[in-house]
Write a protein that holds these residues in place. Structure first.
Motif, PDB file in Angstrom:
ATOM      1  N   LYS A  37      28.238  58.134  52.992  1.00 19.31           N
ATOM      2  CA  LYS A  37      28.014  58.597  51.623  1.00 19.31           C
ATOM      3  C   LYS A  37      29.319  58.816  50.866  1.00 19.31           C
ATOM      4  CE  LYS A  37      23.522  58.988  52.072  1.00 19.31           C
ATOM      5  NZ  LYS A  37      23.269  57.861  52.979  1.00 19.31           N
ATOM      6  N   LEU A  38      29.245  58.635  49.562  1.00 19.73           N
ATOM      7  CA  LEU A  38      30.364  58.980  48.688  1.00 19.73           C
ATOM      8  C   LEU A  38      30.152  60.401  48.195  1.00 19.73           C
ATOM      9  CD1 LEU A  38      32.917  58.333  47.120  1.00 19.73           C
ATOM     10  CD2 LEU A  38      31.478  57.391  45.306  1.00 19.73           C
ATOM     11  N   GLY A  39      30.938  61.327  48.724  1.00 24.08           N
ATOM     12  CA  GLY A  39      30.863  62.714  48.281  1.00 24.08           C
ATOM     13  C   GLY A  39      32.020  63.012  47.359  1.00 24.08           C
ATOM     14  N   CYS A  40      33.100  63.525  47.943  1.00 17.19           N
ATOM     15  CA  CYS A  40      34.232  63.974  47.123  1.00 17.19           C
ATOM     16  C   CYS A  40      35.164  62.844  46.710  1.00 17.19           C
ATOM     17  CB  CYS A  40      35.019  65.013  47.897  1.00 17.19           C
ATOM     18  SG  CYS A  40      35.786  64.351  49.408  1.00 17.19           S
ATOM     19  N   ASP A  41      35.252  61.807  47.515  1.00 17.13           N
ATOM     20  CA  ASP A  41      36.136  60.657  47.278  1.00 17.13           C
ATOM     21  C   ASP A  41      37.615  61.002  47.416  1.00 17.13           C
ATOM     22  OD1 ASP A  41      36.347  57.932  46.937  1.00 17.13           O
ATOM     23  OD2 ASP A  41      36.307  57.990  44.746  1.00 17.13           O
ATOM     24  N   GLY A  43      38.739  62.860  50.503  1.00 15.96           N
ATOM     25  CA  GLY A  43      39.040  63.254  51.881  1.00 15.96           C
ATOM     26  C   GLY A  43      38.692  64.679  52.247  1.00 15.96           C
ATOM     27  N   ASP A  44      37.908  65.365  51.416  1.00 22.97           N
ATOM     28  CA  ASP A  44      37.599  66.768  51.705  1.00 22.97           C
ATOM     29  C   ASP A  44      36.273  66.994  52.425  1.00 22.97           C
ATOM     30  OD1 ASP A  44      39.908  67.788  50.660  1.00 22.97           O
ATOM     31  OD2 ASP A  44      39.068  68.172  48.666  1.00 22.97           O
ATOM     32  N   CYS A  45      35.275  66.128  52.212  1.00 23.63           N
ATOM     33  CA  CYS A  45      33.910  66.500  52.617  1.00 23.63           C
ATOM     34  C   CYS A  45      33.401  65.822  53.888  1.00 23.63           C
ATOM     35  CB  CYS A  45      32.934  66.224  51.474  1.00 23.63           C
ATOM     36  SG  CYS A  45      32.564  64.472  51.222  1.00 23.63           S
ATOM     37  N   GLY A  46      33.955  64.694  54.252  1.00 22.38           N
ATOM     38  CA  GLY A  46      33.528  64.005  55.467  1.00 22.38           C
ATOM     39  C   GLY A  46      32.226  63.236  55.347  1.00 22.38           C
ATOM     40  N   ALA A  47      31.623  63.194  54.161  1.00 25.10           N
ATOM     41  CA  ALA A  47      30.348  62.483  54.013  1.00 25.10           C
ATOM     42  C   ALA A  47      30.490  60.984  54.264  1.00 25.10           C
ATOM     43  CB  ALA A  47      29.772  62.732  52.619  1.00 25.10           C
ATOM     44  N   CYS A  48      31.699  60.492  54.128  1.00 29.63           N
ATOM     45  CA  CYS A  48      31.965  59.055  54.254  1.00 29.63           C
ATOM     46  C   CYS A  48      32.416  58.661  55.652  1.00 29.63           C
ATOM     47  CB  CYS A  48      33.048  58.658  53.259  1.00 29.63           C
ATOM     48  SG  CYS A  48      34.612  59.520  53.615  1.00 29.63           S
ATOM     49  N   ASN A  58      37.834  58.988  57.375  1.00 24.15           N
ATOM     50  CA  ASN A  58      37.212  59.128  56.062  1.00 24.15           C
ATOM     51  C   ASN A  58      37.322  57.771  55.368  1.00 24.15           C
ATOM     52  OD1 ASN A  58      36.611  61.858  56.313  1.00 24.15           O
ATOM     53  ND2 ASN A  58      38.616  62.486  55.553  1.00 24.15           N
ATOM     54  N   CYS A  60      36.543  56.866  52.565  1.00 17.98           N
ATOM     55  CA  CYS A  60      36.959  56.891  51.165  1.00 17.98           C
ATOM     56  C   CYS A  60      38.478  56.847  51.036  1.00 17.98           C
ATOM     57  CB  CYS A  60      36.401  58.114  50.444  1.00 17.98           C
ATOM     58  SG  CYS A  60      37.166  59.689  50.924  1.00 17.98           S
TER      59      CYS A  60
HETATM   60 FE1  FES Z   1      34.419  63.134  50.867  1.00 19.71          FE
HETATM   61 FE2  FES Z   1      35.257  60.777  51.792  1.00 19.71          FE
HETATM   62  S1  FES Z   1      33.718  61.123  50.308  1.00 19.71           S
HETATM   63  S2  FES Z   1      35.858  62.748  52.471  1.00 19.71           S
END
Ligand code: FES
Ligand code: FES
Length: 160
Positions: A37-41, A43-48, A58, A60
């Motif tokens: 997933k694209l979350g923060c873009d 490197g903060d959230c780890g969704a990617c 990550n 992103c």
């Molecule tokens: Fe959040 Fe990559 S989208 S770390």
């Protein structure tokens, strides 16, 4: 444009992309693999999170061209034809996730941990998942899901 060839979930996949394309963009937009997933873009959230050569990254923050020629595992490739991965089973059984947005990244980070450390402590699990944010669950069921998956993988608990 730059030609990039990856082995994604065991299959060779290629695309021609602008050189600034991230691995996440290539996976989602060119290869139609939308589990990451694209979350923060940033490197903060780890969704990617995906695995590149067995290590969680990550996607992103990584350019597609940096992954050229390498093995990539996304959540779509984690289950086999025969069975879900133990992490997928325990997360389902425990309802470890709510909206699920963080799930692919958390499960792949947990897989990286269990591949390297099959019997982690709860603190080691927390440390391994520190880069994966969840806005819904409070993390308790996520941690329990990883603990139970480790027990299944170590033969200490039957898979349901
Ligand atoms: Fe959040 Fe990559 S989208 S770390
Ligand atoms: Fe919603 Fe984790 S279950 S972000």
């Amino acid at each position: 444009m730059t030609d990039v060839t990856l082995t994604v979930n065991g299959k060779e996949r290629s695309a021609s992309v602008p050189p600034e394309t991230t691995l996440l963009e290539m996976l989602r937009s060119k290869l139609n693999l939308t589990g990451a997933k694209l979350g923060c873009d940033v490197g903060d959230c780890g969704a990617c999170t995906v695995l590149v050569a067995g290590k969680s990254v990550n996607a992103c923050l990584m350019l597609a061209v940096q992954a050229n020629g390498r093995d990539v595992l996304t959540i779509e490739g984690l289950a086999t034809a025969e069975a879900f991965h133990p992490l997928q089973k325990t997360f389902e059984e425990l309802a470890s996730l709510q909206c699920g947005f963080c799930g692919p990244g958390i499960i792949l980070s947990a897989k990286t941990l269990l591949d390297e450390n099959p019997d982690p402590t709860v603190q080691e699990i927390k440390d391994a998942l520190a880069g994966n944010l969840c806005r819904c669950t409070g993390y308790t069921k996520i941690l329990e899901g990883v603990v139970d998956a480790a027990r299944i993988m170590n033969g200490k608990q039957d898979a349901a």
